[in-house]
Design a protein around this motif. Structure first.
Motif, PDB file in Angstrom:
ATOM      1  N   MET A  85      -5.728 -46.815  68.185  1.00  0.00           N
ATOM      2  CA  MET A  85      -4.588 -45.998  67.769  1.00  0.00           C
ATOM      3  C   MET A  85      -4.984 -45.136  66.555  1.00  0.00           C
ATOM      4  N   TYR A  86      -5.809 -45.729  65.680  1.00  0.00           N
ATOM      5  CA  TYR A  86      -6.336 -45.040  64.504  1.00  0.00           C
ATOM      6  C   TYR A  86      -7.692 -45.668  64.228  1.00  0.00           C
ATOM      7  N   GLY A  87      -8.600 -44.893  63.683  1.00  0.00           N
ATOM      8  CA  GLY A  87      -9.894 -45.454  63.330  1.00  0.00           C
ATOM      9  C   GLY A  87     -10.634 -44.596  62.344  1.00  0.00           C
ATOM     10  N   GLY A  88     -11.730 -45.130  61.874  1.00  0.00           N
ATOM     11  CA  GLY A  88     -12.538 -44.397  60.915  1.00  0.00           C
ATOM     12  C   GLY A  88     -13.951 -44.922  60.856  1.00  0.00           C
ATOM     13  N   GLU A  89     -14.786 -44.127  60.231  1.00  0.00           N
ATOM     14  CA  GLU A  89     -16.191 -44.465  60.079  1.00  0.00           C
ATOM     15  C   GLU A  89     -16.646 -44.017  58.700  1.00  0.00           C
ATOM     16  N   SER A  90     -17.463 -44.841  58.071  1.00  0.00           N
ATOM     17  CA  SER A  90     -17.971 -44.459  56.759  1.00  0.00           C
ATOM     18  C   SER A  90     -19.453 -44.760  56.642  1.00  0.00           C
ATOM     19  N   LEU A  91     -20.078 -44.082  55.709  1.00  0.00           N
ATOM     20  CA  LEU A  91     -21.442 -44.375  55.293  1.00  0.00           C
ATOM     21  C   LEU A  91     -21.408 -44.655  53.799  1.00  0.00           C
ATOM     22  N   ILE A  92     -21.973 -45.791  53.426  1.00  0.00           N
ATOM     23  CA  ILE A  92     -22.053 -46.221  52.030  1.00  0.00           C
ATOM     24  C   ILE A  92     -23.533 -46.165  51.658  1.00  0.00           C
ATOM     25  N   PHE A  93     -23.856 -45.556  50.522  1.00  0.00           N
ATOM     26  CA  PHE A  93     -25.265 -45.433  50.137  1.00  0.00           C
ATOM     27  C   PHE A  93     -25.391 -45.278  48.636  1.00  0.00           C
ATOM     28  N   TRP A  94     -26.613 -45.449  48.139  1.00  0.00           N
ATOM     29  CA  TRP A  94     -26.922 -45.278  46.723  1.00  0.00           C
ATOM     30  C   TRP A  94     -27.250 -43.817  46.477  1.00  0.00           C
ATOM     31  N   ASP A  95     -26.507 -43.192  45.565  1.00  0.00           N
ATOM     32  CA  ASP A  95     -26.754 -41.798  45.201  1.00  0.00           C
ATOM     33  C   ASP A  95     -27.523 -41.796  43.886  1.00  0.00           C
ATOM     34  N   LYS A  96     -28.799 -41.438  43.953  1.00  0.00           N
ATOM     35  CA  LYS A  96     -29.657 -41.448  42.767  1.00  0.00           C
ATOM     36  C   LYS A  96     -29.155 -40.495  41.694  1.00  0.00           C
ATOM     37  N   SER A  97     -28.659 -39.336  42.108  1.00  0.00           N
ATOM     38  CA  SER A  97     -28.218 -38.345  41.126  1.00  0.00           C
ATOM     39  C   SER A  97     -26.978 -38.816  40.359  1.00  0.00           C
ATOM     40  N   GLN A  98     -26.129 -39.628  41.006  1.00  0.00           N
ATOM     41  CA  GLN A  98     -24.942 -40.153  40.331  1.00  0.00           C
ATOM     42  C   GLN A  98     -25.172 -41.557  39.778  1.00  0.00           C
ATOM     43  N   ASN A  99     -26.342 -42.143  40.121  1.00  0.00           N
ATOM     44  CA  ASN A  99     -26.653 -43.511  39.715  1.00  0.00           C
ATOM     45  C   ASN A  99     -25.505 -44.458  40.092  1.00  0.00           C
ATOM     46  N   SER A 100     -25.052 -44.308  41.343  1.00  0.00           N
ATOM     47  CA  SER A 100     -23.868 -45.040  41.784  1.00  0.00           C
ATOM     48  C   SER A 100     -23.882 -45.226  43.300  1.00  0.00           C
ATOM     49  N   VAL A 101     -23.164 -46.251  43.757  1.00  0.00           N
ATOM     50  CA  VAL A 101     -22.924 -46.422  45.185  1.00  0.00           C
ATOM     51  C   VAL A 101     -21.779 -45.484  45.549  1.00  0.00           C
ATOM     52  N   VAL A 102     -21.986 -44.651  46.543  1.00  0.00           N
ATOM     53  CA  VAL A 102     -20.969 -43.687  46.971  1.00  0.00           C
ATOM     54  C   VAL A 102     -20.752 -43.814  48.469  1.00  0.00           C
TER      55      VAL A 102
END
Length: 182
Positions: A85-102
Motif C-alpha cells: 500500500m506504501y513503501g520506501g527504500e533508503s541507502l545509509i552510508f558514511w559521508d566523509k565530507s560531513q564526517n557523519s552517517v547519512v
C-alpha cells in the motif's frame, strides 16, 4: 628427480595455501560492513511491526528488510506497509565530507527525505530527516531506534505545519515475511 618433485610439490602447496588465505581474507571483507556502519550489523535481516490502530480501523503492518549494500559501504533498507500500500527504500552510508552517517529515503508516495544519523553511546541511534515533496505538510522527521535483544524499538516524530507530533512507538520483531512493492 626426487628433489625436483619435492621442490615442485612444495611450490604447489604454498600456492594453494596462499590462494586459500587470500580467499578467506576476501570472504571476510565481503561479509562485513564499513567500520562506520558496524553498529547497524545487528539490524540486518527482516523485521515486522503490527501498528496499534483504533477499533474499526484496518490493521497496519510494516515489513522492513535491512541488507548490506555496495560491498559493505552502505546499508539498503526496504519496507512496505500492508503488502505494498506504501513503501520506501533508503541507502545509509558514511559521508566523509560531513564526517557523519547519512541517508536518502525514497517513497512510493512520491516524496523523499535526506538526513543524518547520530549514533549514541548506548548503541541507539537518532535519525534527523528533511522531507521534500510531502503532500501532508510534513517537513521534518526525527526517529530514535534501539535494539533490545529480539526487538527493534522505533519512536518517530513528525514536524507537520510547524508542530511536532507526539512520538509514535513501533516495536519490530524478526520476520520471514517479504517486503512487497506493487
Amino acid at each position: 628427480m626426487e628433489y625436483f618433485m619435492l621442490k615442485y610439490s612444495l611450490k604447489i602447496m604454498l600456492l594453494v595455501l596462499g590462494i586459500n588465505v587470500f580467499s578467506v581474507s576476501v570472504q571476510a571483507e565481503v561479509k562485513g560492513l564499513a567500520s562506520e556502519l558496524a553498529v547497524f550489523e545487528p539490524y540486518l535481516g527482516t523485521w515486522q511491526a503490527d501498528f496499534p490502530v483504533a477499533e474499526g480501523q484496518a490493521p497496519m503492518q510494516d515489513v522492513s528488510r535491512w541488507e548490506r549494500a555496495l560491498n559493505g559501504t552502505a546499508i539498503r533498507t526496504l519496507h512496505s506497509i500492508n503488502n505494498g500500500m506504501y513503501g520506501g527504500e533508503s541507502l545509509i552510508f558514511w559521508d566523509k565530507s560531513q564526517n557523519s552517517v547519512v541517508f536518502y529515503y525514497f517513497t512510493t508516495a512520491g516524496f523523499y527525505t535526506q538526513g543524518r544519523i547520530d549514533i549514541l553511546e548506548s548503541g541507539e541511534f537518532v535519525a534527523y530527516e528533511e522531507v521534500t515533496g510531502s503532500q501532508e505538510g510534513i517537513t521534518q522527521v526525527k526517529s530514535t531506534s534501539r535494539l533490545d535483544h529480539t526487538q527493534m524499538h522505533v519512536a518517530t516524530q513528525y514536524l507537520k505545519n510547524g508542530q511536532w507530533a507526539e512520538p509514535e512507538l513501533r516495536i519490530y520483531q524478526r520476520s520471514t515475511l517479504p517486503v512487497v512493492f506493487k
